[in-house]
Design a protein around this motif. Structure first.
Motif, PDB file in Angstrom:
ATOM      1  N   ARG A  79     -18.469  28.359  57.232  1.00 54.43           N
ATOM      2  CA  ARG A  79     -17.118  28.545  56.694  1.00 54.43           C
ATOM      3  C   ARG A  79     -16.500  29.850  57.171  1.00 54.43           C
ATOM      4  O   ARG A  79     -17.187  30.827  57.428  1.00 54.43           O
ATOM      5  N   ASP A  80     -15.167  29.869  57.264  1.00 53.82           N
ATOM      6  CA  ASP A  80     -14.414  31.091  57.529  1.00 53.82           C
ATOM      7  C   ASP A  80     -14.298  31.825  56.202  1.00 53.82           C
ATOM      8  O   ASP A  80     -13.901  31.235  55.185  1.00 53.82           O
TER       9      ASP A  80
ATOM     10  N   THR B  96     -11.320  31.506  53.785  1.00 58.77           N
ATOM     11  CA  THR B  96     -11.024  30.231  53.122  1.00 58.77           C
ATOM     12  C   THR B  96     -11.819  30.019  51.829  1.00 58.77           C
ATOM     13  O   THR B  96     -11.638  28.998  51.176  1.00 58.77           O
TER      14      THR B  96
ATOM     15  N   VAL C 185     -22.086  37.402  57.879  1.00 55.36           N
ATOM     16  CA  VAL C 185     -20.750  36.990  58.295  1.00 55.36           C
ATOM     17  C   VAL C 185     -20.566  37.452  59.729  1.00 55.36           C
ATOM     18  O   VAL C 185     -20.697  38.642  60.028  1.00 55.36           O
TER      19      VAL C 185
ATOM     20  N   MET D 273     -15.708  36.661  64.789  1.00 51.56           N
ATOM     21  CA  MET D 273     -15.501  36.031  66.084  1.00 51.56           C
ATOM     22  C   MET D 273     -14.647  36.966  66.956  1.00 51.56           C
ATOM     23  O   MET D 273     -13.671  37.538  66.475  1.00 51.56           O
TER      24      MET D 273
ATOM     25  N   TYR E 177     -13.063  41.081  56.533  1.00 46.77           N
ATOM     26  CA  TYR E 177     -13.360  39.688  56.894  1.00 46.77           C
ATOM     27  C   TYR E 177     -12.157  38.778  56.672  1.00 46.77           C
ATOM     28  O   TYR E 177     -11.918  37.853  57.446  1.00 46.77           O
ATOM     29  N   ARG E 178     -11.397  39.023  55.605  1.00 45.61           N
ATOM     30  CA  ARG E 178     -10.237  38.180  55.299  1.00 45.61           C
ATOM     31  C   ARG E 178      -9.150  38.280  56.373  1.00 45.61           C
ATOM     32  O   ARG E 178      -8.335  37.385  56.508  1.00 45.61           O
TER      33      ARG E 178
ATOM     34  N   SER F 133     -10.991  36.288  62.111  1.00 46.74           N
ATOM     35  CA  SER F 133     -11.635  34.989  62.237  1.00 46.74           C
ATOM     36  C   SER F 133     -13.145  35.208  62.094  1.00 46.74           C
ATOM     37  O   SER F 133     -13.736  35.979  62.864  1.00 46.74           O
ATOM     38  N   THR F 134     -13.747  34.553  61.098  1.00 50.28           N
ATOM     39  CA  THR F 134     -15.170  34.765  60.811  1.00 50.28           C
ATOM     40  C   THR F 134     -15.890  33.437  60.631  1.00 50.28           C
ATOM     41  O   THR F 134     -15.263  32.389  60.474  1.00 50.28           O
ATOM     42  N   GLN F 135     -17.201  33.538  60.611  1.00 47.08           N
ATOM     43  CA  GLN F 135     -18.030  32.379  60.317  1.00 47.08           C
ATOM     44  C   GLN F 135     -19.234  32.862  59.509  1.00 47.08           C
ATOM     45  O   GLN F 135     -19.971  33.750  59.955  1.00 47.08           O
TER      46      GLN F 135
END
Length: 95
Positions: free
Chosen positions: A24-25, A28, A53, A56, A78-79, A82-84
């Motif tokens: 998940r990002d 979100t 986390v 990207m 992070y918010r 773009s993260t995963q």
């Protein structure tokens, strides 16, 4: 905290929660998922998991900022990016 997840001794619920968060990002996440992430970030090794986390397309500047930031400040960073989220078994490179 009322919505904080309570994980069972064998980690079954932790594993279920981790699969919901994996990939998940960060931006979100719902409030409940964010609370679950926070518990896993702190206690994941108790359940044999590693939670991280990945930013990207990050730069050295972002990594330096994250390295010195508090967990709350990291969440704010992070918010904005773009993260995963990655959740994997401890001692393993794959999920």
């Amino acid at each position: 905290m009322k919505d904080e997840p309570k994980f069972s001794e064998n980690g079954h619920e932790a594993m279920h929660t981790s699969t919901d968060l994996h990939g998940r990002d960060f931006a979100t996440l719902t409030e409940l998922e964010l609370n679950r992430f926070r518990v896993l970030r702190t206690d994941s090794r108790k359940f044999g998991l590693i939670v991280s986390v990945e930013v990207m397309d990050d730069s050295e500047d972002i990594q330096a900022e994250l390295a010195t930031a508090s967990p709350s400040q990291q969440e704010d960073i992070y918010r904005q990016l773009s993260t995963q989220i990655s959740v994997r078994p401890a001692g393993s490179g794959a999920f």
